[in-house]
Design a protein around this motif. Structure first.
Motif, short mmCIF file in Angstrom:
data_model
loop_
_atom_site.label_atom_id
_atom_site.label_comp_id
_atom_site.label_asym_id
_atom_site.label_seq_id
_atom_site.Cartn_x
_atom_site.Cartn_y
_atom_site.Cartn_z
N VAL A 108 39.40 -92.16 -46.48
CA VAL A 108 38.75 -92.62 -47.72
C VAL A 108 38.17 -91.44 -48.49
CG1 VAL A 108 36.91 -94.06 -48.66
CG2 VAL A 108 38.25 -94.87 -46.71
N SER A 109 37.42 -90.57 -47.81
CA SER A 109 36.79 -89.44 -48.50
C SER A 109 37.83 -88.50 -49.09
CB SER A 109 35.88 -88.69 -47.54
OG SER A 109 34.75 -89.45 -47.21
N LEU A 110 38.86 -88.16 -48.35
CA LEU A 110 39.88 -87.24 -48.86
C LEU A 110 40.68 -87.88 -49.98
CD1 LEU A 110 41.13 -85.64 -45.53
CD2 LEU A 110 39.66 -84.60 -47.25
N LEU A 111 40.99 -89.17 -49.85
CA LEU A 111 41.73 -89.85 -50.92
C LEU A 111 40.92 -89.87 -52.21
CD1 LEU A 111 44.10 -91.55 -51.93
CD2 LEU A 111 42.94 -93.58 -50.99
N VAL A 112 39.64 -90.20 -52.10
CA VAL A 112 38.79 -90.22 -53.29
C VAL A 112 38.65 -88.82 -53.87
CG1 VAL A 112 36.45 -90.65 -54.12
CG2 VAL A 112 37.55 -92.29 -52.60
N GLY A 113 38.39 -87.82 -53.02
CA GLY A 113 38.19 -86.46 -53.52
C GLY A 113 39.42 -85.90 -54.22
N PHE A 114 40.58 -86.00 -53.58
CA PHE A 114 41.80 -85.46 -54.18
C PHE A 114 42.20 -86.23 -55.43
CE2 PHE A 114 43.23 -83.84 -49.76
CZ PHE A 114 42.45 -82.72 -49.93
N SER A 115 42.08 -87.56 -55.40
CA SER A 115 42.48 -88.36 -56.56
C SER A 115 41.59 -88.07 -57.76
CB SER A 115 42.41 -89.85 -56.21
OG SER A 115 43.28 -90.17 -55.13
N VAL A 116 40.29 -88.00 -57.54
CA VAL A 116 39.38 -87.71 -58.65
C VAL A 116 39.64 -86.31 -59.20
CG1 VAL A 116 36.96 -87.34 -59.25
CG2 VAL A 116 37.61 -89.32 -57.88
N ALA A 117 39.86 -85.34 -58.33
CA ALA A 117 40.12 -83.97 -58.79
C ALA A 117 41.37 -83.91 -59.66
CB ALA A 117 40.25 -83.04 -57.59
N ILE A 118 42.43 -84.60 -59.26
CA ILE A 118 43.68 -84.57 -60.03
C ILE A 118 43.53 -85.31 -61.35
CG2 ILE A 118 46.09 -85.31 -60.03
CD1 ILE A 118 46.11 -84.88 -57.00
N LEU A 119 43.00 -86.54 -61.30
CA LEU A 119 42.90 -87.35 -62.51
C LEU A 119 41.92 -86.74 -63.51
CD1 LEU A 119 42.85 -90.94 -60.95
CD2 LEU A 119 44.77 -89.76 -62.04
N ALA A 120 40.76 -86.28 -63.03
CA ALA A 120 39.79 -85.67 -63.94
C ALA A 120 40.33 -84.38 -64.53
CB ALA A 120 38.47 -85.42 -63.20
N SER A 121 41.08 -83.61 -63.76
CA SER A 121 41.64 -82.36 -64.27
C SER A 121 42.68 -82.63 -65.36
CB SER A 121 42.28 -81.56 -63.13
OG SER A 121 41.30 -81.19 -62.18
N VAL A 122 43.53 -83.61 -65.15
CA VAL A 122 44.56 -83.92 -66.16
C VAL A 122 43.93 -84.43 -67.44
CG1 VAL A 122 46.52 -85.41 -66.67
CG2 VAL A 122 46.35 -84.34 -64.42
N ALA A 123 43.00 -85.39 -67.32
CA ALA A 123 42.36 -85.94 -68.52
C ALA A 123 41.50 -84.89 -69.22
CB ALA A 123 41.51 -87.16 -68.13
N LEU A 162 38.18 -94.54 -60.11
CA LEU A 162 38.12 -94.61 -61.57
C LEU A 162 36.72 -94.29 -62.09
CD1 LEU A 162 39.51 -95.27 -64.24
CD2 LEU A 162 38.92 -97.69 -63.86
N ALA A 163 35.69 -94.83 -61.45
CA ALA A 163 34.32 -94.61 -61.91
C ALA A 163 33.93 -93.13 -61.78
CB ALA A 163 33.36 -95.48 -61.11
N ILE A 164 34.26 -92.51 -60.65
CA ILE A 164 33.89 -91.10 -60.47
C ILE A 164 34.71 -90.21 -61.40
CG2 ILE A 164 33.68 -89.23 -58.81
CD1 ILE A 164 33.41 -91.30 -56.62
N THR A 165 35.98 -90.58 -61.63
CA THR A 165 36.82 -89.79 -62.55
C THR A 165 36.23 -89.78 -63.95
OG1 THR A 165 38.82 -90.27 -61.27
CG2 THR A 165 39.11 -89.58 -63.55
N ILE A 166 35.82 -90.94 -64.44
CA ILE A 166 35.23 -91.02 -65.78
C ILE A 166 33.97 -90.16 -65.86
CG2 ILE A 166 34.12 -92.58 -67.42
CD1 ILE A 166 36.04 -94.75 -66.49
N ALA A 167 33.21 -90.12 -64.78
CA ALA A 167 31.98 -89.32 -64.78
C ALA A 167 32.24 -87.83 -64.72
CB ALA A 167 31.09 -89.75 -63.61
N GLU A 168 33.40 -87.41 -64.19
CA GLU A 168 33.67 -85.98 -64.00
C GLU A 168 34.53 -85.37 -65.10
OE1 GLU A 168 32.41 -84.06 -61.86
OE2 GLU A 168 31.57 -85.39 -60.35
N ILE A 169 35.13 -86.18 -65.96
CA ILE A 169 36.02 -85.64 -67.00
C ILE A 169 35.33 -84.65 -67.91
CG2 ILE A 169 37.25 -86.30 -69.11
CD1 ILE A 169 38.31 -88.73 -67.66
N PRO A 170 34.09 -84.89 -68.37
CA PRO A 170 33.47 -83.93 -69.31
C PRO A 170 33.34 -82.51 -68.77
CG PRO A 170 32.25 -86.00 -69.28
CD PRO A 170 33.24 -86.07 -68.17
N ARG A 171 33.14 -82.34 -67.47
CA ARG A 171 33.01 -80.99 -66.92
C ARG A 171 34.30 -80.20 -67.11
NH1 ARG A 171 30.81 -81.95 -60.91
NH2 ARG A 171 31.07 -79.68 -60.89
#
Length: 303
Positions: A102-117, A167-176
């Protein structure tokens, strides 16, 4: 008819040119890189180890992490139960091992999605002068909300699931990421080779893809590691307060949340998932620090 090499007048053939020595192989160069940057080696090794633990969890002596057994509740660590059991008799070792997924899936997915957006937003805002002020004022307002509070607010509008947490964490990390890429683009936009491309009549998409985009990968890859680590911590916090993944899903945050009531008498319930979470976040941060040192030319010259 075959062609023959000409023979010199003295009858002695000229010696063949010496063969160019082959350079070191890829593995040799990779080994040298790891020796020069031990943070990358240690952090990357720990992260790969955690990924393998989560991937091969069924083969590591685990049992069903959701199996309940009231007769073996709150057992202390022993030869039979390596990490003990929780209040419902579930094996903590199995839950911790499966929680790595769970932790690795969330971490890697958020990193990829937030980086692309964030990359798309940063490129648009940094290269298009007319849109810079508008987009960045939105980003400033976006960043005024702490990521954890924004993630909690978004999770309050949806039901708990891994997809909604990502999705929630990705939206929060996109501005960085957007602000970082925008700063890089602003500095690159004034470079002579970009001005030359503009003077030659190159269109904006071609300039962005050929000259701007490749130079954003290095800082963005470093930023992605920090976002990955932050996403793991935020996911654990959301699960700890009951706003993350469902309680039935084994995650490190859920395990710690279920053991907080027995912290004083059974500290092992919280200790083991906390140690695994700390090691994983440390590994990601070490990897990011090593990548920053190796990709930054000013730092690399001093190493």
């Amino acid at each position: 008819m075959t062609l023959q090499h000409p023979i010199p007048a003295n009858g002695i053939a000229a010696p063949a040119a010496p063969a160019k020595p082959a350079g070191p192989g890829k593995l040799v160069r990779f080994g040298r890189y790891l020796r020069r940057h031990p943070s990358v080696a240690i952090g990357g090794g720990l992260l790969v180890l955690m990924a393998l633990i989560g991937l091969f969890a069924p083969l590591l002596g685990t049992v069903d992490p959701t199996a309940i057994s009231p007769s073996r509740r709150t057992r202390v660590p022993s030869e039979l139960y390596w990490f003990g059991t929780d209040m419902l008799g579930r094996d903590i070792y199995s839950r911790v091992i499966y929680g790595a997924r769970v932790s690795l899936l969330v971490g890697f997915s958020v990193a990829i999605l937030a980086s692309v957006a964030g990359l798309a937003i940063g490129l648009f805002a940094g290269f298009m002068r007319w849109a810079d002020s508008i987009v960045m004022r939105i980003i400033d307002g976006w960043m005024s909300i702490p990521p954890i509070l924004l993630a909690i607010a978004l999770m309050a509008l949806t039901r708990g699931s891994i997809g909604n947490v990502i999705l929630a964490i990705t939206i929060a990390e996109i501005p960085r990421v957007a602000r970082l890429v925008r700063g890089v683009v602003l500095s690159l936009r004034e470079q002579p080779y970009v001005e030359a491309a503009v003077a030659n009549g190159a269109r904006a998409p071609r300039i962005i893809i050929k000259h701007i985009l490749p130079n954003t990968f290095a800082p963005m890859s470093v930023q992605a590691t920090y976002i990955c680590a932050s996403a793991m911590i935020v996911e654990a916090i959301l699960s700890f307060i009951g706003a993350g993944v469902p309680p039935s899903t084994p995650s490190w945050g859920n395990i710690m949340a279920e053991g907080r009531a027995l912290w004083q008498v059974r500290p092992h319930i919280i200790l083991f998932p906390a140690v695994f979470l700390s090691i994983t976040v440390l590994a990601v941060n070490m990897l990011g620090d090593g990548l920053r040192d190796s990709l930054d030319p000013r730092i690399a010259k001093r190493l």
